[in-house]
Design a protein around this motif. Structure first.
Motif, PDB file in Angstrom:
ATOM      1  N   ARG A  26       9.358 -18.201 -46.182  1.00  0.00           N
ATOM      2  CA  ARG A  26       8.144 -17.408 -45.978  1.00  0.00           C
ATOM      3  C   ARG A  26       7.228 -17.466 -47.195  1.00  0.00           C
ATOM      4  O   ARG A  26       6.010 -17.485 -47.057  1.00  0.00           O
ATOM      5  CB  ARG A  26       8.498 -15.955 -45.645  1.00  0.00           C
ATOM      6  CG  ARG A  26       8.683 -15.735 -44.137  1.00  0.00           C
ATOM      7  CD  ARG A  26       8.550 -14.277 -43.763  1.00  0.00           C
ATOM      8  NE  ARG A  26       9.494 -13.455 -44.506  1.00  0.00           N
ATOM      9  CZ  ARG A  26      10.786 -13.295 -44.166  1.00  0.00           C
ATOM     10  NH1 ARG A  26      11.267 -13.901 -43.102  1.00  0.00           N
ATOM     11  NH2 ARG A  26      11.570 -12.524 -44.887  1.00  0.00           N
ATOM     12  N   ASP A  42       3.619 -18.483 -46.409  1.00  0.00           N
ATOM     13  CA  ASP A  42       2.597 -17.428 -46.420  1.00  0.00           C
ATOM     14  C   ASP A  42       1.669 -17.486 -47.633  1.00  0.00           C
ATOM     15  O   ASP A  42       0.472 -17.274 -47.500  1.00  0.00           O
ATOM     16  CB  ASP A  42       3.262 -16.040 -46.360  1.00  0.00           C
ATOM     17  CG  ASP A  42       4.036 -15.839 -45.059  1.00  0.00           C
ATOM     18  OD1 ASP A  42       3.907 -16.728 -44.187  1.00  0.00           O
ATOM     19  OD2 ASP A  42       4.742 -14.832 -44.932  1.00  0.00           O
ATOM     20  N   ASN A  53      15.411 -17.472 -45.676  1.00  0.00           N
ATOM     21  CA  ASN A  53      14.218 -17.083 -44.910  1.00  0.00           C
ATOM     22  C   ASN A  53      13.095 -16.629 -45.835  1.00  0.00           C
ATOM     23  O   ASN A  53      11.933 -16.980 -45.643  1.00  0.00           O
ATOM     24  CB  ASN A  53      14.551 -15.933 -43.957  1.00  0.00           C
ATOM     25  CG  ASN A  53      15.288 -16.431 -42.730  1.00  0.00           C
ATOM     26  OD1 ASN A  53      15.205 -17.619 -42.405  1.00  0.00           O
ATOM     27  ND2 ASN A  53      16.002 -15.543 -42.063  1.00  0.00           N
TER      28      ASN A  53
END
Lengths: 360, 360
Positions: free
Chosen positions: B254, B258, B250
């Protein structure tokens, strides 16, 4: 049309094709004022407009400035001003000056006159490499030509009068933009700054007064303008600069001889980072390009690449970069990404460093 | 012949060809002691020699250890010990242990038994990737075979007795070497360490107890050995590791979603530096290779390059590097230069990162 676009379209814009390994650029500046006007700082907007008008008339009649460029500072945005400062055509001070501040650039871009900076006129002559004599010859010609059209404030006792007493006399400032990575890497720069200031000269960073020394680039200029003839001043500057060049060359030699792996490591990492980084600040880019320039001077990269590097050193600065990318309103974070992308692309034209060739 | 040379000549030495993107290696360790001897710390040299002799006799009769390797720690120099530690075959503790300390390595290098470490015997089984069941199956086989030849200290109430109470019971420690750059880069590692220790497990750096987490590599192992069956312990470890793997995945996702440019910048700079640096410390090299390993997992570099990277991660460590360069008496400064040269050469086999392919 933006300042960037206008400058880019001028083929004769000062280019560093003949820059030296240590002396990148020579500049001669003459400060002059009109006899019957207040200095710009005391003059009101109307008087500054009047000063500008008289200068424009005088300059416009000279062949060198016909077909040149004229910019009124108050009409420019920050981006445009950055481009002019980065091109060494105006000072940071002019960029922040009051209405009436403007710059006249000769057709060949080698001469420019700032109007309503600290003095009414500040004539500047840029030359790649160490060329004080040639630059001063050009300056003298323009000075004489303007003197016929404008009545300069002059005292028989003191010489040319200027807003700041430090410029009274000849109004002449000679300066050189020097690349001194050898002295910086070997920790000798502080010593040099002290010695140079004892010899009546000043050391500043890349963008002039108060700026930091990014990329080991320094502007070194005379402080004395009074009591000496122009030729004496220039001889003195040239002698001091000659010593600095010698010391820089010695420092470079010692770096290769004493700790080659340390030097090669620094250069290699800069090369690798410029080739592969995705975010680069202006200051980082300048520092890396500075070491790549040193590598070209040391034959580790092809020496004929130096002009391309000097071009990159200007292009990675914020104003030019926005011009290249074609976006004015880019926030700094975006600019750092665009700068890295620009450099990744440009650095492809540079072969990998060959340290076996290292030498002066 | 040096330990390095002896290990290098074994083709079946544990190789990370089947390592996972997050779990590099699984290890099962069983602590056992002889019933009628003092623990190594209290035993004198004679008794430790006696312990060693009995272990050698027992191990020597097993087919898996015939034709294997045996090293007496006191006969090894620092370099040899480094190689064994870096290969995960002995602990730092054994490397510093008293006379009688030795290690027996199976022919296929997948099993090894440390003798006279904290306990009389510490059997270890290494497997690439997440393979607790297979590793434990092998451990159980060896344990049963040895139990027929050696009389282990065992209490019906407590289970196997060990020098340190934390190992009493099963004497089983399962651990995994995990690569967690996503959690490190996103600043979540501290949170994970806290959560994992609440679940009765410990997080340590690459080289075990007390070592720093170079290259975002961590060893995660169970603390509990008492009151649970072996299968329960392993189920618990696998469940916790599964959660960490999920969190790491995860975190990686991200990072790409991001702030891709920040991640690409880090990876690009590591790649560029590994390709062009001339001085690299072991810790720097591990940190850079760690990010390149992440890049391979993210498809930015060819994923099939991961085993080669895992090999490099071992090879850049001091012991292996001296073996590769063939010089024992290399001062650290020379080693950093040799390491950079080795990596410059090896990294040529890696294509430039292709960030357009980034994804999980």
């Amino acid at each position: 049309m933006s300042v960037f676009a206008q400058l880019a379209s001028r083929k004769d814009c000062p280019r560093a094709d003949t820059a030296g390994p240590v002396v990148i650029m020579t500049r001669i500046r003459l400060a002059r004022n009109l006899r019957d006007c207040f200095f710009p700082d005391r003059a009101d907007a109307q008087m500054r407009a009047h000063i500008r008008e008289r200068c424009e008339k005088a300059l416009g009649s000279l062949p060198a400035f016909k077909g040149g460029l004229v910019f009124d500072i108050e009409r420019l945005n920050e981006w445009d001003k950055d481009v002019l400062v980065e091109s060494h055509l105006i000072s940071r001070e002019l960029a922040q000056a009051k209405p009436g501040a403007s710059v006249f650039i000769s057709k060949d871009c080698n001469a420019c006159v700032m109007v309503n900076e600290e003095d009414h006129l500040r004539m500047q002559f840029l030359r790649a490499g160490l060329q004080f004599k040639q630059a001063y010859k050009n300056a003298e010609q323009l000075d004489k030509a303007l003197e016929k059209k404008l009545d300069f404030a002059f005292s028989d006792e003191l010489g040319y009068l200027t807003a700041c007493p430090t410029n009274v006399g000849t109004g002449l400032r000679g300066s050189a933009l020097m690349h001194l990575p050898g002295l910086v890497l070997s920790g000798q720069m502080e010593k040099v700054v002290r010695a140079v200031s004892l010899l009546g000269m000043t050391v500043r960073g890349l963008s002039g007064e108060g700026s930091e020394a990014h990329g080991s680039m320094f502007q070194i200029s005379n402080q004395q303008t009074l009591g000496e003839k122009e030729t004496q001043i220039l001889q003195h500057i040239e002698a001091v600069l000659g010593t600095i060049v010698e010391q820089e060359e010695n420092a470079r030699l010692r770096l290769i001889e004493d700790s080659p792996e340390k030097l090669f490591d620094k250069i290699g990492r800069c090369y690798g980072t410029l080739r592969h980084a995705h975010v680069l600040t202006s200051s980082e880019a300048l520092n890396f390009l500075s070491l790549i320039r040193l590598a070209a001077d040391l034959n580790i990269l092809p020496p004929e690449k130096r002009p391309a590097l000097d071009e990159l050193i200007v292009q990675v600065q914020p104003g030019h970069l926005r011009g290249i990318v074609g976006s004015q309103s880019m926030p700094p974070a975006q600019r750092d990404i665009a700068r890295a992308a620009f450099l990744r692309e440009r650095m492809k034209a540079f072969p990998e460093p060959d340290f076996s060739k290292a030498g002066l």
